[in-house]
Enzyme design. Sequence first.
Site, PDB file in Angstrom:
ATOM      1  N   HIS A   1       0.835  -1.193   0.000  1.00 22.30           N
ATOM      2  CA  HIS A   1       0.000   0.000   0.000  1.00 22.30           C
ATOM      3  C   HIS A   1       0.873   1.247   0.000  1.00 22.30           C
ATOM      4  CE1 HIS A   1       1.210  -0.188   4.155  1.00 22.30           C
ATOM      5  NE2 HIS A   1       0.708   1.024   4.381  1.00 22.30           N
TER       6      HIS A   1
ATOM      7  N   ASP B   1       0.483   5.112   1.963  1.00 24.60           N
ATOM      8  CA  ASP B   1      -0.287   5.612   3.093  1.00 24.60           C
ATOM      9  C   ASP B   1      -1.350   6.613   2.648  1.00 24.60           C
ATOM     10  OD1 ASP B   1       1.163   4.105   4.919  1.00 24.60           O
ATOM     11  OD2 ASP B   1       2.703   5.655   5.127  1.00 24.60           O
TER      12      ASP B   1
ATOM     13  N   HIS C   1       4.692   0.155   0.030  1.00 20.00           N
ATOM     14  CA  HIS C   1       5.512  -0.601   0.976  1.00 20.00           C
ATOM     15  C   HIS C   1       4.725  -1.741   1.599  1.00 20.00           C
ATOM     16  CE1 HIS C   1       3.636   2.695   3.251  1.00 20.00           C
ATOM     17  NE2 HIS C   1       3.681   1.919   4.327  1.00 20.00           N
TER      18      HIS C   1
ATOM     19  N   ARG D   1       5.476   7.101  14.067  1.00 17.15           N
ATOM     20  CA  ARG D   1       5.162   7.480  12.682  1.00 17.15           C
ATOM     21  C   ARG D   1       4.506   8.849  12.617  1.00 17.15           C
ATOM     22  NH1 ARG D   1       1.018   3.750   9.455  1.00 17.15           N
ATOM     23  NH2 ARG D   1      -0.522   5.138  10.410  1.00 17.15           N
TER      24      ARG D   1
END
Length: 307
Positions: free
Chosen positions: A123, A125, A283, A298
């Site tokens: 995917h 983000d 990723h 994150r």
Amino acid sequence: MSELYSSMLTRPSTSADGPRLRAMAPALGAEITGLELGTSVTPAAITLVLDALHRYGVIVVRDQHLTPAEQLAFMEKLGPVKKSAYSRANAFSVPGQPDMMVISNIVENGRNIGLMDAGAMWHADGTHMAHPDMYTALYALEVPYRDGKALGDTLFTSVAEAFDALPDALRSRIAGRKAVHSFTHHLEKKRRQGDLRRPPLTDAQKAEYPDVEHPIVAVHPVTGRKALFVTEGHTARIVGLSPEESDALLEELWAHIRRPEFIYRHSWKVGDLLIWDNRATQHLAIFDYGDLPRRMHRVETLGPVPV
């Protein structure tokens, strides 16, 4: 790699006594050493990071010693930081930093301290949003090891290189088409595959994340390169095709995106700040560490509507 971007890989980017940049794989990926982003976030450092991101898609800045506030302040220099409503609602935020998400399998006092299943499918983000994420920075605080080997690698693929390598017939089939991206679809797909390790969406969260349509081929807002913008994780269907046609075409595109020549595999070290460009890469997280503790922070920035 295309000729233009291959030539960039061999071009020196810094002086011998300053930060150093080294390519990590043929299609994408670079390492920056000799840069401390907690104390030396100069305009030159930001330019170096952004230029490297746009050349290589994903970069790792080694040996960082960042507080949450320093990581957030650095990302604010790359763009508007994403408001992490989902993280706040599920208590996955770093204490005192509501827009910084904890990515971890650690359980404390009977609850998960962070998101445990992030990245289980290929995917980019935030593609389920009208304004998908532009850049993501993941900072490694605890890395699992077994027999002296780091576990929990992250794989990246260059969807820009993947587009450049499309056969003409496949390129013609997707020209001008759009696809539906869906957070609800993403979590249901995880559940069917047995990978879901987070609370189900509430009705309010479903309303907050309606399905969106994006072009299958999107133009990078900075470099102007075209890239494939359909993901195994969030793309539910192709607009205007029957379910059977849509599924078959998506599987063909995903298989192409996963070709080995487009991939960089990152092996983590404590202190790595890994930053990637969600408009040029996808990723996948490798879950090979079981209950061995893994903890990362994150932060994401928002990008423009894909065109």
